[in-house]
Design a protein around this motif. Structure first.
Motif, PDB file in Angstrom:
ATOM      1  N   GLU A  34       0.787  -1.085  -0.064  1.00  0.00           N
ATOM      2  CA  GLU A  34      -0.079   0.073   0.103  1.00  0.00           C
ATOM      3  C   GLU A  34       0.688   1.445   0.042  1.00  0.00           C
ATOM      4  N   VAL A  35       2.189   0.970   0.378  1.00  0.00           N
ATOM      5  CA  VAL A  35       2.790   2.150   0.595  1.00  0.00           C
ATOM      6  C   VAL A  35       4.207   2.474  -0.514  1.00  0.00           C
ATOM      7  N   LEU A  36       4.129   1.356  -1.422  1.00  0.00           N
ATOM      8  CA  LEU A  36       5.222   1.235  -2.191  1.00  0.00           C
ATOM      9  C   LEU A  36       5.255   2.341  -3.430  1.00  0.00           C
ATOM     10  N   GLY A  37       6.404   2.691  -3.730  1.00  0.00           N
ATOM     11  CA  GLY A  37       6.332   3.644  -4.743  1.00  0.00           C
ATOM     12  C   GLY A  37       7.512   3.543  -5.764  1.00  0.00           C
ATOM     13  N   ILE A  38       7.505   4.047  -6.845  1.00  0.00           N
ATOM     14  CA  ILE A  38       8.427   3.736  -7.987  1.00  0.00           C
ATOM     15  C   ILE A  38       9.443   4.828  -7.896  1.00  0.00           C
ATOM     16  N   SER A  39      10.602   4.679  -8.297  1.00  0.00           N
ATOM     17  CA  SER A  39      11.621   5.635  -8.340  1.00  0.00           C
ATOM     18  C   SER A  39      11.605   6.655  -9.543  1.00  0.00           C
ATOM     19  N   VAL A  40      11.908   7.761  -9.408  1.00  0.00           N
ATOM     20  CA  VAL A  40      11.607   8.880 -10.496  1.00  0.00           C
ATOM     21  C   VAL A  40      12.653   8.401 -11.607  1.00  0.00           C
ATOM     22  N   ALA A  41      13.787   7.800 -11.381  1.00  0.00           N
ATOM     23  CA  ALA A  41      14.690   7.482 -12.286  1.00  0.00           C
ATOM     24  C   ALA A  41      13.913   6.536 -13.202  1.00  0.00           C
ATOM     25  N   TYR A  42      13.066   5.409 -12.569  1.00  0.00           N
ATOM     26  CA  TYR A  42      12.615   4.380 -13.326  1.00  0.00           C
ATOM     27  C   TYR A  42      11.550   5.053 -14.389  1.00  0.00           C
ATOM     28  N   LEU A  43      10.770   5.952 -13.713  1.00  0.00           N
ATOM     29  CA  LEU A  43       9.618   6.762 -14.446  1.00  0.00           C
ATOM     30  C   LEU A  43      10.182   7.373 -15.764  1.00  0.00           C
ATOM     31  N   VAL A  44      11.306   8.007 -15.489  1.00  0.00           N
ATOM     32  CA  VAL A  44      11.928   8.745 -16.671  1.00  0.00           C
ATOM     33  C   VAL A  44      12.272   7.907 -17.554  1.00  0.00           C
ATOM     34  N   GLU A 100      11.258  -6.141 -11.536  1.00  0.00           N
ATOM     35  CA  GLU A 100      12.348  -5.258 -11.798  1.00  0.00           C
ATOM     36  C   GLU A 100      13.046  -4.664 -10.472  1.00  0.00           C
ATOM     37  N   PRO A 101      13.172  -5.501  -9.610  1.00  0.00           N
ATOM     38  CA  PRO A 101      13.554  -5.108  -8.105  1.00  0.00           C
ATOM     39  C   PRO A 101      14.636  -4.040  -8.078  1.00  0.00           C
ATOM     40  N   GLY A 102      14.770  -3.324  -7.047  1.00  0.00           N
ATOM     41  CA  GLY A 102      15.645  -2.389  -6.858  1.00  0.00           C
ATOM     42  C   GLY A 102      14.999  -0.728  -7.292  1.00  0.00           C
ATOM     43  N   HIS A 103      13.873  -0.982  -7.964  1.00  0.00           N
ATOM     44  CA  HIS A 103      13.276   0.345  -8.521  1.00  0.00           C
ATOM     45  C   HIS A 103      12.136   0.917  -7.839  1.00  0.00           C
ATOM     46  N   THR A 104      11.983   0.101  -6.599  1.00  0.00           N
ATOM     47  CA  THR A 104      10.588   0.470  -5.821  1.00  0.00           C
ATOM     48  C   THR A 104      11.116   0.401  -4.219  1.00  0.00           C
ATOM     49  N   VAL A 123       6.380  13.399 -16.273  1.00  0.00           N
ATOM     50  CA  VAL A 123       7.785  12.644 -16.139  1.00  0.00           C
ATOM     51  C   VAL A 123       8.763  13.209 -16.882  1.00  0.00           C
ATOM     52  N   TRP A 124       8.872  14.377 -17.656  1.00  0.00           N
ATOM     53  CA  TRP A 124       9.659  14.998 -18.377  1.00  0.00           C
ATOM     54  C   TRP A 124      10.700  15.480 -17.328  1.00  0.00           C
TER      55      TRP A 124
END
Length: 124
Positions: A34-44, A100-104, A123-124
């Motif tokens: 419920e509190v997991l997030g994705i890194s900005v680097a992954y999004l970009v 893809e572990p390491g991105h959350t 995301v820009w």
């Protein structure tokens, strides 16, 4: 072999988790999910590539991304068991966490994305 439009994750068969022996993959508990997030680097980097693979040169808004990438046959989490309800079909962040572990990690900030904003705007 022809590559699928969903970047390495063909939805005709369940995806295989990352097999990197250095990274221990453990499904999150419902509370952790419920509190997991994705890194900005992954999004970009990765998310933008996934959007381009599905939409080409278009710059879709969240309504379009939601329909074509998150709740469709090519959804990243379509065949993955959800850690919250135990049913097939998990959220995008849970799928990234397992495939893809390491991105959350637990989110520390919330990036608000109004549904009418486009991917490049956010995301820009």
């Amino acid at each position: 072999r022809k590559r699928c439009c969903c970047l390495r994750l063909c939805r005709r068969r369940p995806p295989k988790p990352n097999r990197n022996p250095k990274i221990k993959i453990k499904p999150p508990t419902p509370g952790q999910s419920e509190v997991l997030g994705i890194s900005v680097a992954y999004l970009v980097k990765t998310f933008r590539k996934e959007v381009t693979a599905v939409f080409g040169d278009e710059d879709p808004n969240y309504y379009e991304v939601n329909k074509k990438m998150l709740y469709s046959d090519i959804a990243k989490g379509r065949f993955i068991k959800c850690p919250r309800d135990g049913r097939e079909g998990c959220s995008y962040v849970d799928a990234v966490n397992l495939l893809e572990p390491g991105h959350t990690q637990p989110a520390t900030l919330m990036l608000s994305w109004s549904w009418h904003y486009t991917v490049e705007t956010v995301v820009w």
